[in-house]
Design a protein around this motif. Structure first.
Motif, PDB file in Angstrom:
ATOM      1  N   ASP A 194       0.980  -1.184   0.478  1.00 61.11           N
ATOM      2  CA  ASP A 194      -0.107   0.249  -0.329  1.00 61.11           C
ATOM      3  C   ASP A 194       0.651   1.215  -0.071  1.00 61.11           C
ATOM      4  O   ASP A 194       2.517   1.058   0.587  1.00 61.11           O
ATOM      5  CB  ASP A 194      -0.805   0.091   1.033  1.00 61.11           C
ATOM      6  CG  ASP A 194      -0.359   0.133   2.646  1.00 61.11           C
ATOM      7  OD1 ASP A 194       1.034   0.843   2.577  1.00 61.11           O
ATOM      8  OD2 ASP A 194      -0.894  -0.333   3.323  1.00 61.11           O
ATOM      9  N   GLY A 195       0.639   2.110  -0.467  1.00 64.81           N
ATOM     10  CA  GLY A 195       1.108   3.990   0.206  1.00 64.81           C
ATOM     11  C   GLY A 195       2.392   3.781   0.715  1.00 64.81           C
ATOM     12  O   GLY A 195       3.081   3.754   0.935  1.00 64.81           O
ATOM     13  N   ASP A 315      -1.152  -5.240 -13.389  1.00 69.16           N
ATOM     14  CA  ASP A 315      -2.209  -4.426 -12.418  1.00 69.16           C
ATOM     15  C   ASP A 315      -2.000  -4.631 -11.403  1.00 69.16           C
ATOM     16  O   ASP A 315      -1.669  -5.247 -10.726  1.00 69.16           O
ATOM     17  CB  ASP A 315      -3.987  -4.986 -12.771  1.00 69.16           C
ATOM     18  CG  ASP A 315      -4.757  -4.224 -12.065  1.00 69.16           C
ATOM     19  OD1 ASP A 315      -4.327  -3.190 -11.572  1.00 69.16           O
ATOM     20  OD2 ASP A 315      -6.062  -3.901 -12.154  1.00 69.16           O
ATOM     21  N   ALA A 317      -3.135  -3.309  -8.265  1.00 73.19           N
ATOM     22  CA  ALA A 317      -4.479  -3.657  -7.857  1.00 73.19           C
ATOM     23  C   ALA A 317      -4.615  -5.478  -7.433  1.00 73.19           C
ATOM     24  O   ALA A 317      -4.811  -5.695  -6.680  1.00 73.19           O
ATOM     25  CB  ALA A 317      -5.393  -3.309  -8.682  1.00 73.19           C
ATOM     26  N   ASP A 374      -4.262  10.342  -2.121  1.00 76.17           N
ATOM     27  CA  ASP A 374      -4.325   9.603  -3.252  1.00 76.17           C
ATOM     28  C   ASP A 374      -4.073   9.800  -4.802  1.00 76.17           C
ATOM     29  O   ASP A 374      -4.121   9.025  -6.299  1.00 76.17           O
ATOM     30  CB  ASP A 374      -5.596   8.998  -3.447  1.00 76.17           C
ATOM     31  CG  ASP A 374      -5.922   8.015  -2.140  1.00 76.17           C
ATOM     32  OD1 ASP A 374      -5.086   7.630  -1.514  1.00 76.17           O
ATOM     33  OD2 ASP A 374      -7.418   7.977  -1.662  1.00 76.17           O
ATOM     34  N   ALA A 375      -4.172  11.059  -4.687  1.00 75.10           N
ATOM     35  CA  ALA A 375      -3.733  11.839  -6.696  1.00 75.10           C
ATOM     36  C   ALA A 375      -2.837  11.345  -7.101  1.00 75.10           C
ATOM     37  O   ALA A 375      -2.086  11.430  -8.479  1.00 75.10           O
ATOM     38  CB  ALA A 375      -4.113  13.099  -6.689  1.00 75.10           C
ATOM     39  N   GLU A 376      -1.618  11.939  -5.907  1.00 70.19           N
ATOM     40  CA  GLU A 376       0.070  11.850  -6.677  1.00 70.19           C
ATOM     41  C   GLU A 376       0.123   9.840  -6.841  1.00 70.19           C
ATOM     42  O   GLU A 376       0.672   9.447  -7.799  1.00 70.19           O
ATOM     43  CB  GLU A 376       0.914  11.819  -5.651  1.00 70.19           C
ATOM     44  CG  GLU A 376       2.070  11.480  -6.164  1.00 70.19           C
ATOM     45  CD  GLU A 376       3.254  12.132  -5.009  1.00 70.19           C
ATOM     46  OE1 GLU A 376       4.584  12.794  -5.056  1.00 70.19           O
ATOM     47  OE2 GLU A 376       2.672  12.740  -3.814  1.00 70.19           O
ATOM     48  N   TRP A 377      -0.595   8.365  -5.511  1.00 71.87           N
ATOM     49  CA  TRP A 377      -0.331   7.392  -5.491  1.00 71.87           C
ATOM     50  C   TRP A 377      -0.947   6.811  -7.660  1.00 71.87           C
ATOM     51  O   TRP A 377      -0.767   6.185  -8.190  1.00 71.87           O
ATOM     52  CB  TRP A 377      -1.125   6.405  -4.918  1.00 71.87           C
ATOM     53  CG  TRP A 377      -0.089   6.677  -3.985  1.00 71.87           C
ATOM     54  CD1 TRP A 377      -1.106   7.139  -2.203  1.00 71.87           C
ATOM     55  CD2 TRP A 377       1.523   6.140  -4.003  1.00 71.87           C
ATOM     56  NE1 TRP A 377      -0.456   7.082  -1.591  1.00 71.87           N
ATOM     57  CE2 TRP A 377       1.780   5.987  -2.418  1.00 71.87           C
ATOM     58  CE3 TRP A 377       2.109   6.138  -4.686  1.00 71.87           C
ATOM     59  CZ2 TRP A 377       2.809   5.887  -2.129  1.00 71.87           C
ATOM     60  CZ3 TRP A 377       3.380   5.431  -3.980  1.00 71.87           C
ATOM     61  CH2 TRP A 377       3.696   5.670  -2.818  1.00 71.87           C
ATOM     62  N   ALA A 378      -2.034   7.916  -7.940  1.00 77.61           N
ATOM     63  CA  ALA A 378      -3.105   7.545  -8.865  1.00 77.61           C
ATOM     64  C   ALA A 378      -2.324   7.640 -10.417  1.00 77.61           C
ATOM     65  O   ALA A 378      -2.130   6.879 -11.371  1.00 77.61           O
ATOM     66  CB  ALA A 378      -4.181   7.451  -8.911  1.00 77.61           C
ATOM     67  N   ALA A 379      -1.079   9.107  -9.856  1.00 77.51           N
ATOM     68  CA  ALA A 379      -0.607   9.662 -11.515  1.00 77.51           C
ATOM     69  C   ALA A 379       0.822   8.745 -11.589  1.00 77.51           C
ATOM     70  O   ALA A 379       0.898   8.462 -12.491  1.00 77.51           O
ATOM     71  CB  ALA A 379      -0.344  10.509 -11.375  1.00 77.51           C
ATOM     72  N   ASP A 381       0.880   4.901 -10.716  1.00 82.09           N
ATOM     73  CA  ASP A 381      -0.135   3.978 -10.903  1.00 82.09           C
ATOM     74  C   ASP A 381       0.634   4.234 -12.326  1.00 82.09           C
ATOM     75  O   ASP A 381       0.679   3.087 -13.247  1.00 82.09           O
ATOM     76  CB  ASP A 381      -1.231   3.299 -10.143  1.00 82.09           C
ATOM     77  CG  ASP A 381      -0.249   2.816  -9.149  1.00 82.09           C
ATOM     78  OD1 ASP A 381       0.693   2.917  -8.774  1.00 82.09           O
ATOM     79  OD2 ASP A 381      -1.629   2.704  -8.656  1.00 82.09           O
ATOM     80  N   ALA A 382      -0.303   5.172 -13.499  1.00 87.07           N
ATOM     81  CA  ALA A 382      -0.407   5.121 -14.589  1.00 87.07           C
ATOM     82  C   ALA A 382       0.712   5.599 -14.956  1.00 87.07           C
ATOM     83  O   ALA A 382       1.074   4.610 -16.364  1.00 87.07           O
ATOM     84  CB  ALA A 382      -0.982   6.760 -14.868  1.00 87.07           C
TER      85      ALA A 382
END
Length: 400
Positions: A194-195, A315, A317, A374-379, A381-382
């Motif tokens: 996790d983060g 993935d 996740a 969460d926004a930084e983790w999403a970036a 992961d992308a």
């Protein structure tokens, strides 16, 4: 043979391993498991001595460091002792080459001289462990958010950042300090965490840039290389020729020399790992550091768990899903203790994961100094998605 299921130390129930041990008072935990222990020294008696010695040294070092801060450098006497033992071994290869040349050119002893030169070259020749699958170098242009996180972690840890970053298919992460600071992050491990645990992982690796591990010293590395080459050559010849007296006469003294070097260097290496854990705890917080170290004793089956559940290797996740299921299905307390037993070897540079988690919990508790939203983790992961796609392709090659 029947095993008494009652612990003679505390009358509790024994864990059903062979040999059995007690999870309550840890009676029998340090006994050598001949069925599961790998043959690492070529002589089973040496494996037993290695395990006996390493188990006790691990526990002693834990008792010395638990509950207090770890110094950046090992005690001066220990460092001096390590270099004193390592220096003549490091010079053995060059001495053989120089002596061989002198004997050939000045004394005319061609055969002896060439033999010495050949031995010296063999001792100096680098051992390269080729990885046919390699690593994927990563640049800031390809993953700016990921590199920004690495810089933030390094700043929070008070350490330099890496000069180079790469990704791999291993369930691990490591750094190297040969010429330049390089960080390698295994995508399966990254995806499984996790983060906050990811922050701890990066901070631990940053901690290696300042923890002064004595085994990274050029003289010590050369000494390890020399003894490994000599011991491996003698042990291999003895096995091929079925000539045990050669191993007993030459290999056993070499094993003793190698073991002594590992005792001196290994204690410093484990202290350096404890210091890196301390840095990671300060940056990511005690709770996340303890969770990460607990995860390390459960994630050996991560690849099989992904395959058994037909999850998507591309993935992140799904890696976290498999890791979560492994954690939920594992008795972490028993897994920690098994790691104390299984990882007892002078050849293992890290303290057992179970003792590392216990060490983190023994010290003053720290809140996280760095929090990632969460926004930084999403970036991130992308940005890493194309490399997770490469990971899926590599898994198909490794496990068709």
């Amino acid at each position: 043979m029947l095993i008494d299921k009652v612990c003679p130390g505390c009358a509790g129930e024994l864990v059903a391993d062979v040999p059995a041990w007690c999870a309550s008072c840890e009676w029998g935990l340090g006994r050598f498991d001949a069925r599961r222990a790998p043959r690492v020294w070529g002589l089973r008696a040496a494996d037993r001595v290695d395990h006996w010695l390493a188990f006790r040294l691990n526990r002693r070092q834990y008792d010395e460091l638990a509950g207090r801060a770890v110094d950046e450098r090992a005690p001066a006497g220990r460092r001096a002792g390590l270099l004193l033992v390592a220096l003549p071994l490091a010079l053995l290869g060059p001495a053989c080459v120089a002596g061989g040349v002198v004997l050939t050119m000045l004394a005319g002893w061609l055969g002896v001289g060439l033999a010495l030169v050949a031995l010296g070259v063999a001792l100096l020749w680098p051992h390269r462990q080729a990885d046919p699958w390699g690593e994927w170098p990563l640049t800031p242009a390809e993953a700016p958010a990921f590199f920004a996180l690495i810089r933030r972690v390094a700043d929070a840890a008070g350490t330099p950042g890496p000069d180079a970053v790469a990704l791999s298919h291993d369930v691990s992460a490591h750094m190297t300090l040969r010429g330049r600071r390089s960080l390698v992050v295994g995508l399966p491990l990254w995806g499984a965490l996790d983060g906050p645990e990811r922050v701890v992982l990066l901070a631990h690796e940053m901690g290696h840039f300042v923890n002064h591990d004595g085994r990274r010293h050029v003289v010590v590395r050369a000494a390890y290389h020399t003894v490994q080459t000599l011991y491996g050559g003698v042990a291999g010849s003895a096995r091929r020729l079925v000539f045990a007296p050669l191993f007993l006469a030459v290999g056993v003294p070499l094993w003793g020399l190698f073991a002594g070097l590992l005792v001196l260097g290994g204690r410093d290496s484990q202290r350096a790992e404890d210091l890196a854990d301390q840095v990671a705890t300060r940056v990511g917080g005690t709770a996340a550091a303890a969770r990460l170290l607990d995860a390390l004793v459960t994630l050996d089956g991560l690849y099989p768990a992904m395959g058994a559940r037909h999850l998507n290797h591309a993935d992140p996740a799904d890696w976290r899903t498999a890791a979560g299921q492994l954690r939920a299905s594992t008795d972490v307390g028993l897994a920690r203790l098994r790691s104390v037993r299984v990882d007892a070897s002078l050849l293992v540079s890290h303290p057992p994961a179970g003792l590392r988690g216990r060490m983190v919990r023994s010290r003053p508790q720290h809140p996280p100094a760095l929090v990632v939203d969460d926004a930084e983790w999403a970036a991130i992961d992308a940005e890493l998605a194309p490399w997770f796609a490469r990971l899926r392709a590599r898994v198909r090659e490794l496990h068709p």
